[in-house]
Design a protein around this motif. Structure first.
Motif, PDB file in Angstrom:
ATOM      1  N   VAL A  41       1.410   7.734 -62.534  1.00 17.61           N
ATOM      2  CA  VAL A  41       2.341   8.805 -62.149  1.00 17.61           C
ATOM      3  C   VAL A  41       3.028   9.315 -63.409  1.00 17.61           C
ATOM      4  N   THR A  42       3.147  10.610 -63.529  1.00 15.79           N
ATOM      5  CA  THR A  42       3.750  11.217 -64.719  1.00 15.79           C
ATOM      6  C   THR A  42       5.186  11.675 -64.443  1.00 15.79           C
ATOM      7  N   GLY A  43       5.905  11.917 -65.518  1.00 10.97           N
ATOM      8  CA  GLY A  43       7.269  12.413 -65.403  1.00 10.97           C
ATOM      9  C   GLY A  43       7.336  13.745 -64.697  1.00 10.97           C
ATOM     10  N   GLN A  44       6.404  14.640 -65.017  1.00  8.02           N
ATOM     11  CA  GLN A  44       6.466  15.960 -64.383  1.00  8.02           C
ATOM     12  C   GLN A  44       6.163  15.890 -62.892  1.00  8.02           C
ATOM     13  N   ASP A  45       5.283  14.981 -62.462  1.00 14.42           N
ATOM     14  CA  ASP A  45       5.063  14.819 -61.027  1.00 14.42           C
ATOM     15  C   ASP A  45       6.328  14.281 -60.354  1.00 14.42           C
ATOM     16  N   LEU A  46       7.019  13.365 -61.001  1.00 22.44           N
ATOM     17  CA  LEU A  46       8.294  12.873 -60.459  1.00 22.44           C
ATOM     18  C   LEU A  46       9.281  14.014 -60.293  1.00 22.44           C
ATOM     19  N   VAL A  47       9.454  14.789 -61.342  1.00 14.16           N
ATOM     20  CA  VAL A  47      10.429  15.883 -61.310  1.00 14.16           C
ATOM     21  C   VAL A  47      10.051  16.907 -60.245  1.00 14.16           C
ATOM     22  N   ASN A  48       8.791  17.329 -60.247  1.00 13.42           N
ATOM     23  CA  ASN A  48       8.363  18.364 -59.301  1.00 13.42           C
ATOM     24  C   ASN A  48       8.502  17.935 -57.846  1.00 13.42           C
ATOM     25  N   GLY A 108       3.709   5.189 -56.481  1.00 16.60           N
ATOM     26  CA  GLY A 108       2.435   5.831 -56.200  1.00 16.60           C
ATOM     27  C   GLY A 108       2.155   5.788 -54.713  1.00 16.60           C
ATOM     28  N   VAL A 109       1.271   6.642 -54.267  1.00 14.51           N
ATOM     29  CA  VAL A 109       0.947   6.745 -52.842  1.00 14.51           C
ATOM     30  C   VAL A 109       0.445   5.412 -52.281  1.00 14.51           C
ATOM     31  N   ALA A 110      -0.369   4.703 -53.048  1.00 12.59           N
ATOM     32  CA  ALA A 110      -0.966   3.459 -52.550  1.00 12.59           C
ATOM     33  C   ALA A 110       0.066   2.403 -52.183  1.00 12.59           C
ATOM     34  N   ALA A 111       1.175   2.356 -52.896  1.00  8.08           N
ATOM     35  CA  ALA A 111       2.167   1.297 -52.689  1.00  8.08           C
ATOM     36  C   ALA A 111       3.265   1.664 -51.698  1.00  8.08           C
ATOM     37  N   ARG A 112       3.253   2.870 -51.179  1.00  2.00           N
ATOM     38  CA  ARG A 112       4.337   3.336 -50.302  1.00  2.00           C
ATOM     39  C   ARG A 112       4.633   2.352 -49.166  1.00  2.00           C
ATOM     40  N   ASP A 113       3.634   1.983 -48.395  1.00  2.00           N
ATOM     41  CA  ASP A 113       3.877   1.108 -47.238  1.00  2.00           C
ATOM     42  C   ASP A 113       4.338  -0.280 -47.675  1.00  2.00           C
ATOM     43  N   PHE A 114       3.765  -0.789 -48.745  1.00  2.00           N
ATOM     44  CA  PHE A 114       4.162  -2.100 -49.256  1.00  2.00           C
ATOM     45  C   PHE A 114       5.632  -2.087 -49.684  1.00  2.00           C
ATOM     46  N   ILE A 115       6.018  -1.086 -50.461  1.00  7.59           N
ATOM     47  CA  ILE A 115       7.407  -0.977 -50.924  1.00  7.59           C
ATOM     48  C   ILE A 115       8.347  -0.746 -49.739  1.00  7.59           C
ATOM     49  N   PRO A 137      15.447   5.602 -49.278  1.00  9.47           N
ATOM     50  CA  PRO A 137      14.153   6.224 -48.995  1.00  9.47           C
ATOM     51  C   PRO A 137      13.132   5.848 -50.064  1.00  9.47           C
ATOM     52  N   VAL A 138      11.887   5.753 -49.648  1.00 15.32           N
ATOM     53  CA  VAL A 138      10.779   5.497 -50.568  1.00 15.32           C
ATOM     54  C   VAL A 138       9.968   6.784 -50.649  1.00 15.32           C
ATOM     55  N   TYR A 139       9.818   7.307 -51.857  1.00 15.86           N
ATOM     56  CA  TYR A 139       9.102   8.556 -52.078  1.00 15.86           C
ATOM     57  C   TYR A 139       7.742   8.277 -52.713  1.00 15.86           C
ATOM     58  N   PRO A 140       6.663   8.514 -51.954  1.00 11.79           N
ATOM     59  CA  PRO A 140       5.334   8.386 -52.560  1.00 11.79           C
ATOM     60  C   PRO A 140       5.052   9.637 -53.390  1.00 11.79           C
ATOM     61  N   ILE A 141       4.667   9.443 -54.639  1.00 12.60           N
ATOM     62  CA  ILE A 141       4.420  10.567 -55.533  1.00 12.60           C
ATOM     63  C   ILE A 141       2.916  10.851 -55.572  1.00 12.60           C
ATOM     64  N   VAL A 142       2.555  12.046 -55.130  1.00  9.98           N
ATOM     65  CA  VAL A 142       1.169  12.496 -55.175  1.00  9.98           C
ATOM     66  C   VAL A 142       0.841  12.851 -56.621  1.00  9.98           C
ATOM     67  N   ASN A 143      -0.302  12.421 -57.087  1.00 12.34           N
ATOM     68  CA  ASN A 143      -0.656  12.625 -58.486  1.00 12.34           C
ATOM     69  C   ASN A 143      -1.306  13.995 -58.675  1.00 12.34           C
ATOM     70  N   ASP A 144      -0.480  14.982 -58.980  1.00  4.64           N
ATOM     71  CA  ASP A 144      -0.988  16.316 -59.279  1.00  4.64           C
ATOM     72  C   ASP A 144      -1.556  16.382 -60.688  1.00  4.64           C
ATOM     73  N   TYR A 145      -1.042  15.580 -61.582  1.00  7.01           N
ATOM     74  CA  TYR A 145      -1.424  15.618 -62.994  1.00  7.01           C
ATOM     75  C   TYR A 145      -2.875  15.171 -63.198  1.00  7.01           C
ATOM     76  N   PHE A 146      -3.251  14.036 -62.634  1.00  5.91           N
ATOM     77  CA  PHE A 146      -4.596  13.501 -62.810  1.00  5.91           C
ATOM     78  C   PHE A 146      -5.504  13.760 -61.615  1.00  5.91           C
ATOM     79  N   GLY A 147      -4.942  14.134 -60.481  1.00  7.99           N
ATOM     80  CA  GLY A 147      -5.730  14.395 -59.277  1.00  7.99           C
ATOM     81  C   GLY A 147      -5.272  13.534 -58.119  1.00  7.99           C
ATOM     82  N   HIS A 148      -5.391  14.081 -56.924  1.00  8.28           N
ATOM     83  CA  HIS A 148      -4.870  13.410 -55.733  1.00  8.28           C
ATOM     84  C   HIS A 148      -5.598  12.122 -55.396  1.00  8.28           C
TER      85      HIS A 148
END
Length: 172
Positions: free
Chosen positions: A126-133, A83-90, A107-118
């Motif tokens: 984080v959902t599977g479709q957000d990961l895939v997209n 998730g976006v919040a943990a990007r820097d920590f990870i 690389p660390v990929y922060p996933i923006v939550n399009d499914y539930f809202g940014h």
């Protein structure tokens, strides 16, 4: 202020009963740009399933595993989605690992939550479709690591009912 209020209650419980009982959620520390407390702060990690202490727990696990890392001449190519919040920590944990394993490519990929809202920035939503997209076509290396919080308790489904196998197939 939220952290201070929660810690005041926690300190009272600690003094009276030997355990804090209440703890600020990890995201409060992240949003306040404060360091995540060390593992002993969370006592027995009794609220881990609620996302409280997850980062300290992960950091402790990485530090223990770090002791056993045997660097190799072979590059290790993996990636992490979070998730976006943990990007820097990870990213910080990965940087520590790179001190010992110099040819770690991760690389660390922060996933923006399009499914539930940014505004939703935690890994557990984080959902599977957000990961895939968001990961399709990106260099993922030999393995993509995901927080277990992204999946249900049986590790069978993301919140959008996609399975890890479906995500793997779509990302190849």
């Amino acid at each position: 202020e939220v952290i201070a209020t929660i810690e005041e209650f926690g300190d009272r419980w600690l003094d009276a009963y030997g355990t804090r009982v209440v703890y600020p959620a990890d995201e409060f520390f992240l949003k306040a740009a404060l360091p995540v407390p060390p593992a002993p702060y969370y006592d027995e990690f009794s609220q881990l399933e609620n996302g409280i202490g997850l980062m300290a727990y992960l950091k402790g696990g990485v530090e223990r595993a770090y002791q056993d890392v045997v660097p190799s001449d072979r590059p290790l190519r993996i990636s992490v989605a979070t998730g976006v919040a943990a990007r820097d920590f990870i990213s910080g944990l990965i940087d520590e690992l790179k001190q010992k394993w110099h040819n770690l490519i991760c690389p660390v990929y922060p996933i923006v939550n399009d499914y539930f809202g940014h505004q939703i920035v935690v890994s557990g939503l984080v959902t599977g479709q957000d990961l895939v997209n968001q990961l399709k076509g990106k260099p993922l290396g030999d393995r993509l690591l995901l927080p277990s919080a992204m999946l249900d308790s049986e590790n069978q489904y993301f919140l959008d009912s996609m399975t890890p196998a479906e995500v793997e197939q779509q990302l190849q």
